[in-house]
Every structure is written in structure tokens, then in C-alpha cells.
Motif scaffolding. Sequence first.
Motif, PDB file in Angstrom:
ATOM      1  N   SER A 121     -46.325  38.406  -0.670  1.00 28.00           N
ATOM      2  CA  SER A 121     -45.540  37.711   0.478  1.00 28.00           C
ATOM      3  C   SER A 121     -46.509  37.594   1.727  1.00 28.00           C
ATOM      4  O   SER A 121     -47.323  38.368   2.147  1.00 28.00           O
ATOM      5  CB  SER A 121     -44.544  38.864   0.966  1.00 28.00           C
ATOM      6  N   LYS A 123     -46.759  36.071   6.008  1.00 25.71           N
ATOM      7  CA  LYS A 123     -46.126  36.214   7.322  1.00 25.71           C
ATOM      8  C   LYS A 123     -45.245  34.825   7.579  1.00 25.71           C
ATOM      9  O   LYS A 123     -44.282  34.860   8.231  1.00 25.71           O
ATOM     10  CB  LYS A 123     -47.192  36.534   8.239  1.00 25.71           C
ATOM     11  N   ASN A 125     -43.959  32.615   5.854  1.00 22.38           N
ATOM     12  CA  ASN A 125     -42.863  32.452   4.905  1.00 22.38           C
ATOM     13  C   ASN A 125     -42.380  33.622   4.174  1.00 22.38           C
ATOM     14  O   ASN A 125     -43.196  34.714   3.690  1.00 22.38           O
ATOM     15  CB  ASN A 125     -43.470  31.585   3.746  1.00 22.38           C
ATOM     16  N   THR A 126     -40.959  33.663   4.341  1.00 23.30           N
ATOM     17  CA  THR A 126     -40.467  34.866   4.026  1.00 23.30           C
ATOM     18  C   THR A 126     -40.454  35.154   2.416  1.00 23.30           C
ATOM     19  O   THR A 126     -40.002  36.173   1.862  1.00 23.30           O
ATOM     20  CB  THR A 126     -38.916  35.055   4.386  1.00 23.30           C
ATOM     21  N   ASN A 127     -40.615  34.124   1.778  1.00 21.57           N
ATOM     22  CA  ASN A 127     -40.620  33.794   0.353  1.00 21.57           C
ATOM     23  C   ASN A 127     -41.941  34.416  -0.386  1.00 21.57           C
ATOM     24  O   ASN A 127     -42.884  34.021   0.497  1.00 21.57           O
ATOM     25  CB  ASN A 127     -40.265  32.441  -0.286  1.00 21.57           C
ATOM     26  N   ARG A 149     -39.926  27.808   3.426  1.00 26.68           N
ATOM     27  CA  ARG A 149     -39.365  28.904   4.212  1.00 26.68           C
ATOM     28  C   ARG A 149     -37.778  28.276   4.847  1.00 26.68           C
ATOM     29  O   ARG A 149     -36.873  29.146   4.924  1.00 26.68           O
ATOM     30  CB  ARG A 149     -40.136  29.031   5.663  1.00 26.68           C
TER      31      ARG A 149
END
Length: 188
Positions: A121, A123, A125-127, A149
Motif C-alpha cells: 500500500s 501513500k 494511492n489508497t489501493n 486512486r
Amino acid sequence: MDFFYFGNPHPSHDHLHNMPPSSPEIALSDYLLLDDFLDHHHGHSLSSQSTESSEKATFTDSTHGFTTGATSKNNTNNNIKCKNGISESKARLGPRIAFRTKSELEIMDDGYKWRKYGKKSVKSNTNLRNYYKCSSGGCSVKKRVERDREDSSYVITTYEGVHNHESPFTTYYSPISFLHSDDSTCSK
DNA sequence: CGGATTTGACCTGCGC
DNA sequence: GCGCAGGTCAAATCCG
């Protein structure tokens, strides 16, 4: 900075042909031409920079070079590894190419065989971001796959390096034949 | 049983 | 020098 019109027909065609009948519709939607660009813009800006009207991509010789060149191999061989080999990853493997695909599937069969070696993970991109290496011996091409994102229906795929071997796919589909045929005529 | 995947640990680079 | 973020390794686990 390297520029590529990333229009290699292999990913889309191979992918479509290998989709199970029940797979959701997948359409190549954005081609992102970048190299150093990626280093400064990360996933967020990638999506904003892409264009929605780029479905028709140009297939060029540079794309062919992407599949057959040998620079990545040379780079790897000349590089001095630290004890765990991480320095290899810091050396540039070759051109970096990213494209955005509208897909429910993250794994797209582009004709090459990939081995997953990491998931992280990040930072920006939350995915989760997935890391793959070409599983062909001696080939050090890598790719990263992550969902957009802002729109998780899009998958951002980044290729880094140049394959030093032919795609197994070319056994059945010559690039030349693609250049001279309609999409609708592709068949196995 | 062998190959692929998962996942926590580790390493490097960079900014402060 | 320290902490953070991204990238990779490799042992454990999964799966065909």
C-alpha cells in the motif's frame, strides 16, 4: 525522457481472447507515455493527465523495440548488486510505460508470463500496488499494477524495462499481421 | 510435489 | 542523523 506511443496490440487482443466468457467488459481507454514523468506525478496525476479520447493508439517501431530490445539485460548484467540485490532495482531497466485501463480485472494477460513478487500500500494511492517480474529466465522487466486512486474502475499498469525475448504470444500472433488486420478479424 | 502467491521484514533514497 | 515511503526479498503458504 523517452516517448512512446503505446499502441502495442498484444495486450488488448491477447487479453480479450483469454477472457473467460463471464468476464466484464474491458476496454483499453488511456495510454500514458511516460518515463521520468512517473517519478514526479504518481498515480493521482496520472489519471488526470490521461485523455479519454486516446482509444486509438499508434503502433510504432518503438513499440516493437519495447518487446525485443536487449538494453535491460545489459543494464542488469553491468550492475553491481549489493548483498541482497536491491541496487539492481535502482538502476533503470529501460523505458517506463504506463497506461490506464478500464477493467474490473487487475490481471491482464499481455502475452508475457509474470510472477508476482510484492504487494504494497502506497501513500499516493489508497489501493494496493502489486509488483510483478517477467518470469522468463534472464528477463528483468517489471510491471506495477494498481487501481486508479480516483476511479477504482480503472487499472494503472506500469511497465519498466525491455523484454529480451519474444512474447510467447507472438508464436500465434505476429505483430505484422496485427498491423494489417482489423480488430474484428483477430481470431485464434 | 513443484510452481505461484502471500506477507512481514529489510534495504535504499530522500526530505527535514 | 532520523523517519518515512517505496521497492524488493525470501520463507511460509497455497494450489493445481
